[in-house]
Design an enzyme around this catalytic site. Structure first.
Site, PDB file in Angstrom:
ATOM      1  N   ASP A  27       0.830  -1.202   0.000  1.00 12.15           N
ATOM      2  CA  ASP A  27       0.000   0.000   0.000  1.00 12.15           C
ATOM      3  C   ASP A  27       0.862   1.249   0.000  1.00 12.15           C
ATOM      4  O   ASP A  27       0.464   2.293   0.476  1.00 12.15           O
ATOM      5  CB  ASP A  27      -0.946  -0.004   1.205  1.00 12.15           C
ATOM      6  N   TYR A  28       2.056   1.144  -0.566  1.00  6.33           N
ATOM      7  CA  TYR A  28       3.018   2.252  -0.547  1.00  6.33           C
ATOM      8  C   TYR A  28       2.477   3.500  -1.219  1.00  6.33           C
ATOM      9  O   TYR A  28       2.664   4.596  -0.749  1.00  6.33           O
ATOM     10  CB  TYR A  28       4.305   1.794  -1.244  1.00  6.33           C
ATOM     11  N   LYS A  29       1.781   3.305  -2.339  1.00  3.88           N
ATOM     12  CA  LYS A  29       1.371   4.459  -3.134  1.00  3.88           C
ATOM     13  C   LYS A  29       0.393   5.370  -2.395  1.00  3.88           C
ATOM     14  O   LYS A  29       0.319   6.542  -2.684  1.00  3.88           O
ATOM     15  CB  LYS A  29       0.747   3.972  -4.448  1.00  3.88           C
ATOM     16  N   ILE A  30      -0.332   4.834  -1.457  1.00  7.75           N
ATOM     17  CA  ILE A  30      -1.356   5.659  -0.831  1.00  7.75           C
ATOM     18  C   ILE A  30      -0.966   6.097   0.577  1.00  7.75           C
ATOM     19  O   ILE A  30      -1.695   6.819   1.219  1.00  7.75           O
ATOM     20  CB  ILE A  30      -2.705   4.911  -0.776  1.00  7.75           C
TER      21      ILE A  30
END
Length: 610
Positions: A27-30
């Site tokens: 969930d790095y992008k968010i």
């Protein structure tokens, strides 16, 4: 407007590839960027060389900092990293508010220039450069922590994880000054309240390092049971220090958070983690040739007849079935793809011997409890893990890892915790999630019949296998292609004369193998192969047809028109070969541009089936 349904409705293999690709990012992008501050002691004790020519604690620290910088550039170039020294004579920090604190690098993305700056602090020349640039002065860890807090507050970006690592070989940095000790504890408490995790990387010093004197009140407690806590033993080797830093600086991210349903009303919150993700070379970045600025590409869809721009709402999905185009709306496709809500559902338990090696169809993932999601999850999870290990069974579950993902059967294989001599966790406790094949995935093979080996030949091969056994560890072998790629990039970015040499660890050690086997290879060759066998001899080339031999043979058209029509009516055209189908098309005057078997069959059916 109808497009091919397959463009939207991906098959399961594509879903798995997409899921596998998402493992590295989680969930790095968010959630924002990670940040890491190295707070390094610059006192004179840090520059004392070790015994037998061992590097000084300061030199070891700089090597680790450089290693983290380069790994961040490769794997997480958007993360923020800073390097701060305390106990210096010179002061350099925002607004010069703190004495004896030197901000060598503020919080920013790592780059080639920063790696070169750290290289300038390595070795004897580096120690001399540090003495000239920063010097050694009084120590106030409280001021250093306050300065680091300001570095974080000046960042306007969203940070998902904030970590500060202290490198020192002094267990009493203030030498008993209670006022400075109290100020440092207060500032450390303030930092921890703002979400900064403080770790201690303490280094070896004469007489040992006693963390209970001061630093036990400074560092943060473990975030969860899987987190490495405060280590009592100091590091005296570069390898040990690198391991501890690696274990800390990588934030563990879940691929998904699910409920493991053990029965009606009994749910355990668990997280799925990727323990192995295929490493790939990064894709090329498109640049504008005039300015070298990155360019962005956009895709638009136009009507083939009118040329008008189509919106997503104007496009429908379709698939041809039985010569009829089945058109569906996007929400209808979504509803077809959804089998159930994401989650793990326990079906039962099986003995471990029922799980076979050939059941492996994709990399496994790791299951660990999420106590903060559902209270009591860790306790129930630990009990389940202990019982499965005790009875040597695995849990059989149905798994839907994400919304609109197809269900899979999985085996939850228990794994006990293992730690090394330095109390660093090697293997975490939890379940390995093994994805099991469906009946449709299993293929029945008809291998060619080969002569069986005699018992003498089998025994001789057993001797060879015994001689060549070794302990295999995946982490001992690096991908030589990727390593060479990054060495080349590093050489270009750092203006090096030549890239650093790499050792290809997957190449067989021929001399060592020959030494171990001795005469066994020749003995096995004599038992299996004929006396005239030579493995270096190339196979004889196939004879070419000479000009006098006449024209090349063509397949004969042995099937009559009536037989072709009968095949069309019975749906058995697939039994005929491609050359025969081509001749049949010519015979019936069918003009075809395709050469694939299915295209030829469709052309014959279209002509003769009507």
């Amino acid at each position: 407007m109808a497009a091919e349904w397959n463009a939207y409705y991906q098959n399961e293999d594509e879903e798995e590839e997409r899921e596998e690709g998402e493992q590295s990012g989680g969930d790095y992008k968010i959630t924002g960027r990670d940040s890491l501050v190295f707070l390094v002691d610059a006192s004179k004790e840090m520059f004392i060389k070790g015994e037998d020519g061992q590097p000084s604690n300061f030199d070891m620290t700089m090597q680790v900092v450089r290693s983290v910088y380069t790994s961040k550039i490769i794997s997480s170039h958007r993360d923020l990293v800073a390097l701060v020294f305390y106990g210096t004579e010179q002061s350099k920090n925002p607004r010069n508010s703190f004495k004896h604190v030197y901000v060598y690098h503020d919080l920013d993305e790592p780059g080639a220039k920063r790696v070169q700056d750290v290289d300038a602090l390595r070795g004897e020349k580096g120690a001399q450069h540090a003495a000239e640039t920063m010097g050694t002065g009084e120590t106030s860890l409280g001021d250093a922590l306050w300065c680091c807090a300001n570095l974080y507050s000046d960042i306007k970006l969203r940070l998902s994880h904030k970590r500060l690592m202290i490198f020192t070989c002094r267990d009493e940095p203030h030498e008993g000054n209670s006022t400075k000790d109290r100020q440092a504890r207060t500032k450390a408490s303030d930092l921890k309240e703002t979400g900064v995790v403080i770790d201690l990387m303490h280094l070896m010093k004469p007489g040992g390092f006693d963390v209970s004197l001061f630093f036990c009140d400074i560092v943060s407690p473990p975030e969860d049971e899987s987190e490495l806590g405060l280590q009592l033993e100091p590091c005296d080797k570069l390898e040990d220090l690198t391991k501890r830093v690696r274990a800390k600086e990588q934030k563990k991210r879940t691929m998904a958070r699910l409920n493991l349903c053990l029965g009606e009303g009994i749910n355990v919150a668990v997280g799925i983690y990727a323990t192995a993700v295929t490493a790939r070379k990064p894709g090329a970045i498109r640049l504008y040739r005039e300015t070298n600025e990155p360019v962005r590409s956009k895709t638009r869809t136009f009507h083939t007849q009118t040329g008008s721009l189509l919106l997503p709402s104007d496009i429908k999905k379709a698939q041809v079935y039985g010569k009829k185009k089945i058109v569906m709306e996007k929400d209808e496709v979504d509803s077809i793809k959804k089998f159930d809500d994401p989650g793990l559902y326990l079906i039962g338990f099986k003995p471990m011997e029922k799980l076979k090696l050939h059941h492996h169809i994709r990399p496994s993932v790791f299951l660990y409890p999420e106590e903060h999601e559902v209270k009591g999850s860790a306790c129930l999870f630990s009990a389940l893990l202990a019982k499965c290990s005790e009875k040597n069974v695995f849990a059989l579950c149905r798994c839907i890892s994400r919304r609109n993902y197809p269900p899979r059967f999985v085996a939850l294989v228990p794994q006990k915790e293992e730690v090394d001599e330095g109390k660093i966790q090697i293997t975490p406790p939890g379940f390995n999630v093994i994805f099991l094949p469906y009946a449709d995935d299993i293929r029945t093979l008809n291998p060619p019949q080969c002569p069986l080996a005699t018992q003498t030949q089998v025994n001789k091969m057993k001797e060879i296998v015994t001689k060549l056994r070794f302990k295999y560890r995946s982490d001992a072998f690096e991908n030589p292609v990727i390593q060479q790629h990054y060495r080349n990039l590093e050489a270009l970015a750092l203006d090096m004369m030549a890239p650093e040499e790499i050792e290809d660890l997957i190449m067989p050690k021929v001399n060592q193998i020959d030494h171990r086997l001795g005469p066994l290879v020749q003995e096995f060759t004599d038992l299996v192969y004929p006396a005239s066998y030579n493995p270096d001899t190339k196979p004889a080339a196939k004879r070419k047809t000479d000009a006098a031999g006449g024209a090349e043979k063509k397949p004969k058209m042995d099937v009559s028109e009536d037989e072709i029509k009968a095949h069309v009516q019975n749906g058995t055209l697939g039994k005929l070969t491609v050359p025969v189908l081509k001749e049949a098309c010519k015979q019936f005057g069918i003009r075809t541009t395709g050469t694939k078997k299915q295209e030829l069959i469709d052309a014959l059916i279209a002509r003769l089936g009507s």
